[in-house]
Scaffold this active site. Structure first.
Site, PDB file in Angstrom:
ATOM      1  N   LYS A  47       0.849  -1.191   0.000  1.00 29.00           N
ATOM      2  CA  LYS A  47       0.000   0.000   0.000  1.00 29.00           C
ATOM      3  C   LYS A  47       0.886   1.243   0.000  1.00 29.00           C
ATOM      4  O   LYS A  47       1.475   1.614   1.010  1.00 29.00           O
ATOM      5  CB  LYS A  47      -0.913   0.046   1.228  1.00 29.00           C
ATOM      6  CG  LYS A  47      -2.008   1.071   1.031  1.00 29.00           C
ATOM      7  CD  LYS A  47      -2.519   1.694   2.304  1.00 29.00           C
ATOM      8  CE  LYS A  47      -1.828   2.944   2.737  1.00 29.00           C
ATOM      9  NZ  LYS A  47      -1.881   4.107   1.853  1.00 29.00           N
TER      10      LYS A  47
ATOM     11  N   GLU B  92       9.981   2.300  10.463  1.00 29.17           N
ATOM     12  CA  GLU B  92      10.955   3.392  10.390  1.00 29.17           C
ATOM     13  C   GLU B  92      10.168   4.692  10.425  1.00 29.17           C
ATOM     14  O   GLU B  92       9.335   4.937   9.548  1.00 29.17           O
ATOM     15  CB  GLU B  92      11.787   3.292   9.105  1.00 29.17           C
ATOM     16  CG  GLU B  92      12.813   2.178   9.139  1.00 29.17           C
ATOM     17  CD  GLU B  92      13.849   2.322  10.243  1.00 29.17           C
ATOM     18  OE1 GLU B  92      14.047   3.442  10.757  1.00 29.17           O
ATOM     19  OE2 GLU B  92      14.447   1.299  10.623  1.00 29.17           O
TER      20      GLU B  92
ATOM     21  N   CYS C  70      13.331  12.061   5.883  1.00 27.23           N
ATOM     22  CA  CYS C  70      13.401  11.622   7.285  1.00 27.23           C
ATOM     23  C   CYS C  70      14.792  11.909   7.835  1.00 27.23           C
ATOM     24  O   CYS C  70      14.972  12.092   9.027  1.00 27.23           O
ATOM     25  CB  CYS C  70      13.068  10.142   7.394  1.00 27.23           C
ATOM     26  SG  CYS C  70      14.028   9.142   6.262  1.00 27.23           S
TER      27      CYS C  70
ATOM     28  N   GLU D 246       9.406  17.053  14.904  1.00 27.69           N
ATOM     29  CA  GLU D 246       9.719  16.955  13.474  1.00 27.69           C
ATOM     30  C   GLU D 246       8.824  17.931  12.704  1.00 27.69           C
ATOM     31  O   GLU D 246       7.595  17.808  12.713  1.00 27.69           O
ATOM     32  CB  GLU D 246       9.463  15.520  12.988  1.00 27.69           C
ATOM     33  CG  GLU D 246       9.873  15.319  11.537  1.00 27.69           C
ATOM     34  CD  GLU D 246       9.577  13.912  11.021  1.00 27.69           C
ATOM     35  OE1 GLU D 246       8.449  13.423  11.230  1.00 27.69           O
ATOM     36  OE2 GLU D 246      10.471  13.314  10.389  1.00 27.69           O
TER      37      GLU D 246
HETATM   38  P1  NAD Z   1       1.984   8.606   7.582  1.00 25.69           P
HETATM   39  O1  NAD Z   1       2.263   7.893   8.855  1.00 25.69           O
HETATM   40  O2  NAD Z   1       0.904   9.605   7.574  1.00 25.69           O
HETATM   41  O3  NAD Z   1       1.615   7.555   6.425  1.00 25.69           O
HETATM   42  C1  NAD Z   1       2.485   6.491   6.079  1.00 25.69           C
HETATM   43  C2  NAD Z   1       1.660   5.394   5.430  1.00 25.69           C
HETATM   44  O4  NAD Z   1       0.808   4.810   6.418  1.00 25.69           O
HETATM   45  C3  NAD Z   1       0.736   5.882   4.313  1.00 25.69           C
HETATM   46  O5  NAD Z   1       0.714   4.945   3.273  1.00 25.69           O
HETATM   47  C4  NAD Z   1      -0.615   5.942   5.018  1.00 25.69           C
HETATM   48  O6  NAD Z   1      -1.723   5.835   4.135  1.00 25.69           O
HETATM   49  C5  NAD Z   1      -0.518   4.727   5.926  1.00 25.69           C
HETATM   50  N1  NAD Z   1      -1.445   4.690   7.067  1.00 25.69           N
HETATM   51  C6  NAD Z   1      -2.109   5.710   7.653  1.00 25.69           C
HETATM   52  N2  NAD Z   1      -2.893   5.238   8.650  1.00 25.69           N
HETATM   53  C7  NAD Z   1      -2.703   3.894   8.715  1.00 25.69           C
HETATM   54  C8  NAD Z   1      -3.214   2.859   9.537  1.00 25.69           C
HETATM   55  N3  NAD Z   1      -4.104   3.108  10.513  1.00 25.69           N
HETATM   56  N4  NAD Z   1      -2.803   1.597   9.319  1.00 25.69           N
HETATM   57  C9  NAD Z   1      -1.887   1.329   8.352  1.00 25.69           C
HETATM   58  N5  NAD Z   1      -1.393   2.265   7.520  1.00 25.69           N
HETATM   59  C10 NAD Z   1      -1.777   3.544   7.702  1.00 25.69           C
HETATM   60  O7  NAD Z   1       3.377   9.228   7.118  1.00 25.69           O
HETATM   61  P2  NAD Z   1       3.670  10.147   5.852  1.00 25.69           P
HETATM   62  O8  NAD Z   1       3.137  11.510   6.138  1.00 25.69           O
HETATM   63  O9  NAD Z   1       3.266   9.446   4.618  1.00 25.69           O
HETATM   64  O10 NAD Z   1       5.271  10.191   5.870  1.00 25.69           O
HETATM   65  C11 NAD Z   1       6.030  11.134   6.546  1.00 25.69           C
HETATM   66  C12 NAD Z   1       6.668  10.523   7.775  1.00 25.69           C
HETATM   67  O11 NAD Z   1       7.455   9.394   7.380  1.00 25.69           O
HETATM   68  C13 NAD Z   1       7.634  11.454   8.456  1.00 25.69           C
HETATM   69  O12 NAD Z   1       7.444  11.381   9.860  1.00 25.69           O
HETATM   70  C14 NAD Z   1       9.011  10.898   8.079  1.00 25.69           C
HETATM   71  O13 NAD Z   1      10.040  11.191   8.993  1.00 25.69           O
HETATM   72  C15 NAD Z   1       8.715   9.438   8.029  1.00 25.69           C
HETATM   73  N6  NAD Z   1       9.725   8.727   7.249  1.00 25.69           N
HETATM   74  C16 NAD Z   1      10.635   7.945   7.913  1.00 25.69           C
HETATM   75  C17 NAD Z   1      11.642   7.296   7.208  1.00 25.69           C
HETATM   76  C18 NAD Z   1      12.646   6.440   7.934  1.00 25.69           C
HETATM   77  O14 NAD Z   1      13.298   5.638   7.294  1.00 25.69           O
HETATM   78  N7  NAD Z   1      12.803   6.586   9.238  1.00 25.69           N
HETATM   79  C19 NAD Z   1      11.715   7.423   5.821  1.00 25.69           C
HETATM   80  C20 NAD Z   1      10.774   8.231   5.174  1.00 25.69           C
HETATM   81  C21 NAD Z   1       9.774   8.871   5.905  1.00 25.69           C
END
Ligand code: NAD
Length: 488
Positions: free
Chosen positions: A173, A248, A282, A380
């Site tokens: 997804k 992550e 990130c 963040e």
């Molecule tokens: P998000 O948590 O809003 O969404 C991530 C994914 O989770 C999306 O596909 C979303 O649709 C899905 N999701 C949302 N609710 C869910 C649920 N209840 N169950 C399962 N899946 C669900 O994050 P985002 O805004 O897409 O990404 C930004 C964040 O990602 C930032 O905090 C960034 O630091 C982090 N990030 C971390 C890394 C790393 O390697 N540490 C890498 C890239 C991004």
């Protein structure tokens, strides 16, 4: 262009009352695609197809599976410009960064193709005589991959490739904000010869499709990258039913610049780390902890640099910084920039740039005199902002650096080997740099955070494969004449 869900080797139109509208964040009148969102019911169908595919895919010899990834890498290499444009148009980062991300994903494909020839177990001596003991790795089954929007190509590739090379099949997804890049990846795998059902993609909302993947008993492991709020929830749900989980999550990465730091190098690293990809990495540098003796000159140069950055649509090759990804992110970043003005000194930026109202643009922002208790120092922001605090010495720098909940990456700039190595030892992050920016990861190196940033295994490298495998320990007695000593 074709975007949407892909099941059992074909494009799939879910029947749903929710739609996904894929917009260009640099120009919201540019609608890239609109299609029905997948639903929790579709997850059932995706898992069924993936379970069937698993029965044959797991039996394909790993070196043969590897050839799919060689071909995928070749196909992607021939499409770098086009893929970069797709990514840039839906995510917003500038074209050079978007193409850089495509190339990074190609290296990941190459690495895991090679890894298919080396899915090694371990040979370990037994205590008993005439017993051969070793381990073998086996795939888990159907695994769930849930990814964010900020690296819409690299992260899906670095989850799908190790999962598939190990013999698993995937229900994937992608973020609903970046479905076109995800579509291109699925298309490339299919063209490279990945059998149908091995990579099922459902483009839907997290609370529907994501949650259904996380909760499904047939999904043996969940690999998640995203925010802390969602990641902690995903971890709890998956762990409760005994599934393997890796998450992550967010970062609040710091550079420490000591008195003997190379000033040009620090300025370059912060410009890249704080404002590159509009601060939406990130691994972005969001805090600079700089020795008081060089703070003035570095701050001045960062302000000049931020003011000179050309903000604009990523597809325009003269732009140096694109928009943030969507309206939600835009509002959140602008709120932080406003908060920062009450918590610290805002030396440049702090709001929207003039004349760019067609997209989600924000100004590169420099905050000085930031207290380690300030929210802009602790939380963040995920936008182009750097918070600068001065330090007296390495001890204070380490105290400030380690004061946050996150632990993804960090860097120190110094010529002193003693200080550098003490920093490596004491800084609380999963990745540590010396005299280089906080950003970046490489296919062959473990990638991931500690503290609240990382739950479970790291990604990429052999760690990425190990997460998607179970290991069997095998005991073989090869002495017919003696009874086994079962008491050993
Ligand atoms: P998000 O948590 O809003 O969404 C991530 C994914 O989770 C999306 O596909 C979303 O649709 C899905 N999701 C949302 N609710 C869910 C649920 N209840 N169950 C399962 N899946 C669900 O994050 P985002 O805004 O897409 O990404 C930004 C964040 O990602 C930032 O905090 C960034 O630091 C982090 N990030 C971390 C890394 C790393 O390697 N540490 C890498 C890239 C991004």
């Amino acid at each position: 262009m074709q975007t949407g869900s892909y099941l059992d080797g074909s494009w799939y139109q879910p029947s749903s009352d929710k739609t996904i509208k894929n917009l260009n964040p640099a120009d919201t009148s540019d609608v890239i695609a609109e299609f029905p969102a997948a639903t929790a019911a579709d997850v059932e169908r995706a898992i069924k197809g993936a379970s069937e595919a698993f029965e044959s895919w797991r039996k394909v010899p790993a070196p043969e599976r590897a050839r799919v990834f060689w071909r995928a890498a070749e196909i992607a290499r021939g499409r770098v410009d086009e893929l970069g444009e797709i990514l840039c148009r839906e995510e917003g980062k500038v074209l050079a960064e978007a193409k850089g991300e495509i190339r990074k994903g190609i290296s990941v494909l190459e690495y895991y193709a090679g890894a298919g020839f080396r899915l090694e177990g371990r040979t370990i001596p037994a205590e008993g005589r005439n017993v051969f003991t070793y381990t073998i790795k086996r795939p888990l089954g159907v695994v769930g991959l849930i990814t964010p929007w900020n690296f819409p190509w690299a992260i899906p590739v670095w989850k799908a490739a190790p999962a598939l090379i190990a013999g698993n099949t995937c229900v994937f997804k992608p973020s609903e904000l970046t479905p076109a890049t995800a579509t291109a990846m699925v298309e490339i795998f299919a063209e490279a010869g990945l059998p149908k059902g091995c990579l099922q993609m459902l483009v839907g909302y997290g609370e529907d499709v994501g949650q259904a993947i996380v909760d499904h008993p047939a999904v043996k492991a969940v690999s998640f990258t995203g925010s802390n709020a969602v990641g902690f929830h995903v971890n709890t749900c998956a762990a409760k039913r005994g599934a393997k989980v890796t998450c992550e999550l967010g970062g609040k990465n710091a550079i420490i610049a000591l008195a003997d730091a190379d000033v040009d190098a620090v300025v370059g690293a912060v410009m890249n780390g704080a404002f590159g990809s509009t601060g939406q990495r990130c691994t972005a540098t969001s805090r600079l902890l700089v020795h008081e003796s060089i703070a003035g000159q570095i701050t001045e140069r960062l302000v000049e640099g931020a003011k000179a950055l050309k903000i604009g649509p990523g597809l325009d090759e003269s732009s140096e910084m694109g928009p943030v990804v969507d309206g939600v992110q835009h509002k959140s970043v602008l709120e932080y920039l406003e908060l920062g003005q009450s918590e610290a000194k805002c030396l440049t930026g702090g709001g929207k740039p003039a004349g760019l109202d067609q997209g989600y643009f924000v100004q590169p922002t420099v905050f000085a005199d930031v207290s380690p208790d300030a929210r802009i120092f602790q939380e963040e922001i995920f936008g182009p902002a750097i918070s600068i605090a001065t330090i007296k010495d390495l001890d204070e720098g380490l105290r400030f650096a380690n004061s946050v909940r996150y632990g993804l990456t960090s860097s120190i700039y110094t010529q002193d080997v003693y200080d550098a190595l003490r920093f490596v030892e004491e800084v609380e992050t999963g990745m540590v740099h010396v005299n280089e920016p906080t950003v970046g990861g490489e296919a062959q190196l473990p990638f991931g955070g500690i503290k609240d940033t990382g739950i479970g295994a790291k990604e990429m490298s052999t760690d990425g494969i190990d997460f998607f495998c179970e290991e069997k320990t095998v005991f073989v007695n090869f002495d017919k004449s003696t009874a086994r000593n079962f008491n050993r």
